[in-house]
Scaffold this motif. Structure first.
Motif, mmCIF file in Angstrom:
data_model
loop_
_atom_site.group_PDB
_atom_site.id
_atom_site.type_symbol
_atom_site.label_atom_id
_atom_site.label_comp_id
_atom_site.label_asym_id
_atom_site.label_seq_id
_atom_site.Cartn_x
_atom_site.Cartn_y
_atom_site.Cartn_z
ATOM 1 N N GLU A 15 0.798 -1.184 0.016
ATOM 2 C CA GLU A 15 0.093 -0.196 -0.052
ATOM 3 C C GLU A 15 0.806 1.124 0.021
ATOM 4 N N GLU B 199 -10.646 0.989 -1.907
ATOM 5 C CA GLU B 199 -10.669 1.101 -3.336
ATOM 6 C C GLU B 199 -11.991 1.343 -4.107
ATOM 7 N N GLY C 213 -5.204 3.681 -6.258
ATOM 8 C CA GLY C 213 -5.682 2.857 -5.142
ATOM 9 C C GLY C 213 -7.142 3.602 -4.537
#
Length: 161
Positions: A28, A97, A137
């Protein structure tokens, strides 16, 4: 004025540092401060303190129907207070997301509406035709800026590289 300069410098330092650098193997991305990102955008465009205004409440729902109902960690919406220039910035971070995907669809609907007649003048319509909805994302952005389009897109994208 000093506060704005400090914010702008902080945003530029974040851009230079890459906000945590690139992430490999699906890791991430470090959380991005959308307030700092916008401050850097504002400084790079030379927009004065009173040039842009926040869009909230009923106006937010009018411009972006449904956006206020999408779960958001951060949401920043700015438009010119009084100007015929196209400079509309929406920065969104969702809880997931899927939230960013939903927000991006709402933002794209705004762009489409402006291109299909919402932007009444040829110059504003041309600017809206270049507008972009970007996704990274859990983040989404609408960037519509006649004069600064490419630069603002680059600033957003640099947060995730």
């Amino acid at each position: 004025m000093k506060k704005r300069a400090v914010l702008a410098l902080a945003a530029l330092l974040l851009l230079a540092a890459g906000c945590g650098g690139g992430q490999a193997d699906g890791a991430e991305t470090a959380e991005v401060s959308l307030t700092d990102l916008y401050a850097g955008m504002e400084a790079s465009c030379g927009w004065g303190e009173d040039y842009m205004t926040s869009v909230e409440g009923e106006l937010l729902e009018e411009y972006y129907p449904g956006l206020s109902g999408v779960p958001a960690k951060q949401l920043l919406v700015r438009v010119p207070a009084m100007s015929s220039d196209v400079n509309e910035i929406v920065l969104f971070q969702g809880e997931a997301e899927e939230d960013a995907e939903h927000a991006a669809a709402i933002l794209q609907a705004r762009v489409d509406a402006q291109v299909e007649g919402g932007a009444w003048y040829p110059e504003t319509q041309a600017a809206w035709e270049k507008a972009q909805v970007l996704r990274r994302g859990a983040y989404a952005a609408l960037i519509a800026s006649g004069e600064f389009q490419e630069s603002l897109e680059e600033q957003f994208n640099q947060q995730f590289s």
